[in-house]
Design an enzyme around this catalytic site. Structure first.
Site, PDB file in Angstrom:
ATOM      1  CD  GLU A 439      -1.697   1.012   3.364  1.00  0.00           C
ATOM      2  OE1 GLU A 439      -1.518  -0.060   3.979  1.00  0.00           O
ATOM      3  OE2 GLU A 439      -2.233   1.988   3.869  1.00  0.00           O
ATOM      4  CG  ASP A 517       0.294   1.105   7.077  1.00  0.00           C
ATOM      5  OD1 ASP A 517       1.429   0.684   6.790  1.00  0.00           O
ATOM      6  OD2 ASP A 517      -0.123   2.247   6.799  1.00  0.00           O
ATOM      7  CG  ASP A 519      -3.505   1.493  10.146  1.00  0.00           C
ATOM      8  OD1 ASP A 519      -3.825   0.811   9.137  1.00  0.00           O
ATOM      9  OD2 ASP A 519      -3.027   2.628  10.048  1.00  0.00           O
ATOM     10  CG  ASP A 521      -7.081   4.060   7.015  1.00  0.00           C
ATOM     11  OD1 ASP A 521      -8.315   3.860   7.067  1.00  0.00           O
ATOM     12  OD2 ASP A 521      -6.546   5.195   7.008  1.00  0.00           O
TER      13      ASP A 521
END
Ligand code: 0RA
Length: 651
Positions: A439, A517, A519, A521
């Site tokens: 990403e 990541d 998290d 998102d």
């Protein structure tokens, strides 16, 4: 005596004790467990439960049982109880022991005969409860029958004592409790409530009128009671469709459902059209999900296409269309379930989940034609809505074909045709190569520095990739990021057998790793990519090529010592081990790690953990993706925040 004559003889005996064919082989099961239950990992472990429950379901299909209770006990043993006829206990003529002992200790002694029950041969189910016994440290079978309670216990399949009478009863049924052998299931013997719950729900939908309760005695809820669910479906597949499509918007008023029997093949079908652009067909044979489809599914497709085509032609609605309507066009936005019962199913295909019996195709096709013809006659408004949707689908397909050809052309010119953003590896053998889908450009840069360029390639993806769940397929094929994925992977669309199937022959990397990541998102982006793979490259997942990288959440540091942690508990443990006074860095994203750290923790095959994605339950996976990516925001938020975006995709 011929096999058939023998069966005739056995049938006359009305399935009594001596009707049980006994075969040797408990030792063989322990030596080669995978031959019987598929594998000795998480799947095999859960198959033990399915196997025991299958016998109870068989009783239910025969009309002898309407209640099954399954519990996961505190010690991870399983109890399955049914109110069926109870396993016979009289003395087996040939074996000279109780029929119960024969059923429990002889491989292949199900007690019922291929022709008269819907047992599965060759698949993972139907191997018999004796296999479960062979693979259990301990098993106890209790039978309530004719007023008497009988019992026998076993260790690794061997009886600990002859069947004994232990009391009197008004109940009728069978109770089996088993503890999987941890020397066989070395990976884990811990049951997943979620996995069992999904399967029990599915079984309840597939067998209407049968109540299945699942209780987890390892967990209590806020009221101090064991976590428990009762699955019961009055309307069967009709309700299954509503459950599956709960997060999609229907375009017709009712679920179209039918049930019939053609040439001795029971056929059940339910279907609905929704506003999406996806086709969702789920098929079952003897309660087993046939991922690879087969003759029942092709029969369904044929019945659907001919009936709708005939109706559309007669209505004149197609007159203005400049090109032919095709089979696919009738299935855009269609969710359907086909469930058949076949006495001697032949399973084919890579995972043996494709039905091969030729006779089933016409049975289903006929059944669908009859049902749908009636429905269209009786609901002209729905009929019109469906045909309009088909016309739109045909127009969109026309556009998509062009877009797909563009992807194709780009992919075929492999040299120089690779996307500019791809940092390729030098190794040429695809089986040794990995590609990381990363990403964002900055994380992509770090990954590019950190990788081993010999066999690791990096493809950075910009921001959020397209939500394919809500996009028409020509938009999908026009999307830059998605085109890059096709070209980088070297896969093309269309094989000799199937014009829409994915062709993996030129796959350039055998490991495709999604690296995002750690998290909310990141997990959203991961889900978007997985949705794309699930809808457009399912073969890639089925081939075991898709993985998720697991970057750490923390670095714990003290002086020159540093360690990484993937959970809060791990972080605290390391801090304690270091004797307190530690520095803790929380990684909010991949970008915060330097190249060396990323290599050490997430990319180096020696130390990283890759989670392989597999589709354990396509029906449930489909529902989860439609929820995660659909219009209904609240359930999605809740789900993602629980950080369980792939709870139903076994990794
Ligand atoms: C053999 C014959 C009969 C029933 C069963 C087995 C049977 C097996 C299991 C396993 C779990 N629950 C079960 N319930 C029944 C037929 C018995 C008869 O004719 O009465």
């Amino acid at each position: 005596m011929s096999e058939e004559a023998k069966n005739e003889e056995l049938k006359k005996n009305n399935y009594s004790a001596d009707s049980i064919q006994a075969l040797e082989g408990m030792e063989h099961v322990r030596m080669r467990p995978s031959m019987y239950i598929g594998d000795v990992g998480v799947r095999g472990l859960h198959h033990l439960v399915y196997e025991v429950v299958d016998n109870s379901i068989d009783e239910a299909m025969g009309g002898y049982c309407d209640e099954i209770e399954v519990s996961i006990n505190e010690d991870n043993s399983i109890t399955a109880k049914d109110n069926g006829r109870g396993i016979p206990v009289d003395i087996h003529k040939k074996e000279g022991v109780s029929a119960l002992e024969v059923v429990m200790t002889k491989i292949g002694a199900g007690g019922k005969f291929d022709k008269d029950s819907y047992k599965v041969s060759g698949g993972l189910h139907g191997v018999g409860v004796s296999c479960v016994n062979a693979l259990s440290n301990h098993l106890k079978a209790t039978v309530h029958r004719d007023g008497v309670i009988w019992e026998q216990e076993y260790s690794k399949g061997k009886p600990l004592y002859p069947v004994k009478r232990i009391g009197e009863t008004d109940y009728r049924g069978t109770i089996v409790t088993f503890t999987p052998d941890d020397t066989i299931f070395t990976q884990t013997v811990e049951y997943s409530y979620e996995t069992l719950s999904n399967r029990m729900r599915e079984l309840a939908f597939l067998n209407k009128g049968l109540a299945i309760t699942l209780t987890d005695k390892r967990q209590v809820d806020e009221n101090g009671e064991f976590v428990s669910e009762r699955f019961f479906s009055e309307e069967g597949l009709k309700e299954f469709i509503k459950f599956l499509d709960g997060n999609r918007e229907p375009i017709i008023e009712n679920v179209i459902a039918m049930e019939s029997e053609k040439n001795d093949i029971p056929v059940e079908v339910a279907m609905i059209y929704n506003t999406s652009y996806n086709e969702n067909l789920h098929s079952y044979v003897n309660n087993i999900n046939t991922h690879e489809g087969g003759t029942h599914l092709s029969g369904f497709r044929r019945g659907l296409t001919t009936t709708l085509k005939r109706y559309a032609d007669q209505s004149g609605m197609l007159d203005k269309l400049k090109f032919e309507v095709q089979g696919d066009d009738f299935r855009e936005g269609l969710t359907a379930i086909v469930s058949v019962k076949v006495a001697e199913p032949q399973f084919e295909g890579q995972t043996k989940t494709k039905l091969g019996n030729r006779e089933v195709s016409s049975a289903v096709s006929q059944a669908v034609s009859e049902m749908l013809t009636d429905y269209l006659e009786e609901h002209p408004d729905d009929a019109k809505t469906i045909i309009q949707k088909v016309i739109l689908a045909a127009q969109a397909r026309h556009a998509a074909t062009k877009a797909r050809e563009m992807v194709q052309r780009k992919t075929v010119m492999s040299i120089g045709g690779l996307p500019g953003k791809l940092s390729d590896c030098s190794e040429q053998d695809p089986s040794l190569c990995e590609v990381f889908l990363v990403e964002g450009d900055s994380a992509g840069g770090t990954a590019k520095q950190g990788r081993d360029r010999n066999f690791q390639a990096i493809l950075p993806l910009r921001g959020k990739i397209l939500n394919v769940e809500k996009a028409m397929s020509h938009r999908v094929f026009e999307n830059e990021e998605i085109k890059n994925i096709y070209t980088a992977l070297g896969v093309t669309i269309g094989t000799e057998e199937d014009s829409k199937a994915l062709n993996l022959e030129k796959l350039r990397y055998h490991k495709v790793v999604i690296m995002c990541d750690a998290d909310v998102d990141g997990s959203h982006i991961e889900t978007l990519i997985l949705t794309f793979f699930f809808r457009y490259m399912r073969e890639l997942i089925e081939g075991g090529h898709v993985y998720i990288a697991t970057p750490p959440l923390y670095m714990v540091k003290k002086g020159s010592r540093k360690r990484y942690a993937w959970t809060d508990e791990e972080r605290d443990e390391i801090a304690e081990e270091f004797g307190g006074g530690v520095g803790i860095q929380r990684y909010k994203g991949l970008g915060e790690m330097n190249a060396e750290q990323l290599w050490d923790t997430t990319m180096n095959p020696e130390f990283r953990t890759l989670r392989q994605i597999n589709i354990d339950n396509a029906t449930e996976t489909d529902r989860v993706f439609s929820m995660l990516m659909g219009d209904e925001v609240p359930p999605r938020r809740e789900f993602i925040e629980k950080n369980a975006a792939y709870a139903n995709i076994d990794v």
